[in-house]
Design a protein around this motif. Structure first.
Motif, PDB file in Angstrom:
ATOM      1  N   GLY A 151      -5.667  19.287  -1.600  1.00  0.00           N
ATOM      2  CA  GLY A 151      -4.951  20.269  -1.092  1.00  0.00           C
ATOM      3  C   GLY A 151      -4.708  20.145   0.361  1.00  0.00           C
ATOM      4  N   MET A 152      -4.568  19.112   1.150  1.00  0.00           N
ATOM      5  CA  MET A 152      -4.607  18.764   2.518  1.00  0.00           C
ATOM      6  C   MET A 152      -3.445  18.035   2.869  1.00  0.00           C
ATOM      7  N   ASP A 153      -2.424  18.856   3.369  1.00  0.00           N
ATOM      8  CA  ASP A 153      -1.305  17.886   4.039  1.00  0.00           C
ATOM      9  C   ASP A 153      -1.317  17.644   5.482  1.00  0.00           C
ATOM     10  N   ILE A 154      -1.898  16.286   5.790  1.00  0.00           N
ATOM     11  CA  ILE A 154      -1.948  16.000   6.943  1.00  0.00           C
ATOM     12  C   ILE A 154      -0.874  15.851   7.723  1.00  0.00           C
ATOM     13  N   LEU A 168      -7.311  12.214  10.703  1.00  0.00           N
ATOM     14  CA  LEU A 168      -6.944  13.192  11.780  1.00  0.00           C
ATOM     15  C   LEU A 168      -6.299  12.690  12.767  1.00  0.00           C
ATOM     16  N   LYS A 169      -6.536  11.450  13.269  1.00  0.00           N
ATOM     17  CA  LYS A 169      -6.302  10.736  14.531  1.00  0.00           C
ATOM     18  C   LYS A 169      -5.206   9.905  14.071  1.00  0.00           C
ATOM     19  N   ALA A 170      -5.341   9.287  13.078  1.00  0.00           N
ATOM     20  CA  ALA A 170      -4.028   8.306  12.520  1.00  0.00           C
ATOM     21  C   ALA A 170      -2.839   8.973  12.040  1.00  0.00           C
ATOM     22  N   GLY A 171      -2.987   9.929  11.041  1.00  0.00           N
ATOM     23  CA  GLY A 171      -1.937  10.753  10.556  1.00  0.00           C
ATOM     24  C   GLY A 171      -1.763  12.051  11.045  1.00  0.00           C
TER      25      GLY A 171
END
Length: 379
Positions: free
Chosen positions: A59-62, A99-102
């Motif tokens: 449920g996490m859409d980066i 979090l950093k890359a996407g």
């Protein structure tokens, strides 16, 4: 960077639908991912389930994060403090990289957390030291309040009322809020959202979001009866939903000298010196309150306060400067007893600033005060 979760599988394990991470660290992985809402059906389906959907399966859409960051006026930074290894480290580290890359967050390089006592954790900031900490993966219902936090950090605004923001900004002491959550809790996201906004608005507030599924040791530490459980300053425990006005009011009370005075008075009257010492080490800003208890008429409280301050001299040299600032006003007290005690304690400190203060007492009308000053100058 491709799907981080997929990199945790071997071919054989992927065929079975179980991650390498799960096999190594989560004997109860079935229960864990069921709680997180990954599987649509019964437990038997796990063996055929492929976690190729990665973060979106949680449920996490980066991609939503990157959109928020691009719209924000300030950069949002993230820091990962590594622990001793294990499932929580693996999960938070993978999320940190994503979090950093996407997500487009930059890695925090300045104003790093002073200690890593609570590691592993993620810390988030826009400018200055982090105030929002996560020992949790913001999956499922927790995703929305997490996005709201990033939005607040990026644009400098919160969802709190102007009155609450003003009161929070006036807090004088650092205050810590911990929210204990579980994946199956329907109300946790609402409390997490509120606490995140409070920390984003109040410069003195630090918020810790702690997932009991990832950190079961917190169950043993606090024995929560329900989720969410919100702990303020290790002293006040609130359960269930919390209203904005209620939480802000509690923080205002905890910030007041009256509350701290009662707290330490109870510690000393009940001879809970170890608890008083532990709190003082974590809250050195309480030193003026303890110094003020030397004025107390109850001998047990006065004696306990003296003992605590002597312990600071002997065991906490890093607090000597703050102790000097707390003791110096005692020399102006109208009570000779308080002045004498203050001169005695100042004399114990290896601080050259004490010299002119004690020299001024050498000619005091009270010979006991003059003697205490004289002894302090020879220490």
């Amino acid at each position: 960077m491709t799907n981080v979760l997929q990199s945790l599988y071997t071919a054989k394990e992927r065929d079975r639908g179980i991650s390498k991470l799960a096999i190594e660290f989560y004997p109860n992985w079935i229960e864990f991912i069921l709680k997180k809402g990954i599987l649509p059906g019964p437990k038997e389906e796990i063996w055929n389930y492929q976690l190729g959907s990665g973060w979106s399966g949680l449920g996490m859409d980066i991609a939503q994060i990157r959109e928020l960051i691009q719209k924000g006026q300030k950069p949002v930074q993230v820091h990962f403090s590594e622990g001793k290894g294990g499932p929580a480290d693996q999960v938070l580290s993978a999320f940190f990289q994503e979090l950093k890359a996407g997500g487009g967050l930059s890695e925090l390089s300045d104003h790093l957390p002073e200690n890593s006592e609570g590691a592993p954790f993620l810390a988030f900031s826009s400018t200055g030291a982090p105030r929002n900490y996560y020992k949790a993966l913001p999956s499922g219902l927790e995703w929305s309040p997490f996005l709201s936090l990033l939005r607040s950090l990026g644009n400098g605004n919160t969802s709190l009322s102007p009155e609450s923001q003003h009161r929070l900004w006036d807090l004088k002491r650092p205050l810590t809020i911990q929210v204990l959550i579980t994946a199956s809790c329907p109300f946790c996201a609402q409390v997490v959202g509120l606490v995140n906004q409070v920390a984003a608005a109040g410069a003195q507030v630090r918020a810790w979001i702690i997932d009991l599924d990832l950190f079961p040791d917190y169950i043993q530490r606090y024995r929560p009866k329900t989720a969410p459980t919100t702990i303020l300053e290790e002293e006040i425990v609130l359960t269930g939903l919390i209203q904005e006005e209620e939480l802000v009011e509690w923080l205002i009370r905890l910030d007041s000298n009256d509350y701290l005075d009662r707290l330490y008075r109870n510690y000393l009257m009940e001879k809970r010196m170890d608890e008083a010492w532990k709190r003082l080490l974590h809250h050195p800003q309480d030193l003026p309150v303890i110094a003020g208890l030397i004025r107390d008429e109850a001998f047990s409280i006065k004696l306990g306060a003296m003992a605590l301050l002597e312990q600071v001299v002997d065991e906490a040299p890093h607090l000597h400067e703050a102790l000097f600032e707390a003791l110096a006003p005692l020399l102006e007290d109208p009570s000779d007893l308080v002045v004498g005690d203050g001169a005695y304690l100042l004399g114990l400190l290896p601080d050259p600033r004490k010299i002119p203060l004690l020299q001024a007492l050498l000619s005091h009308d009270n010979p006991e005060i003059a003697e205490a000053a004289r002894e302090g100058l020879t220490t």
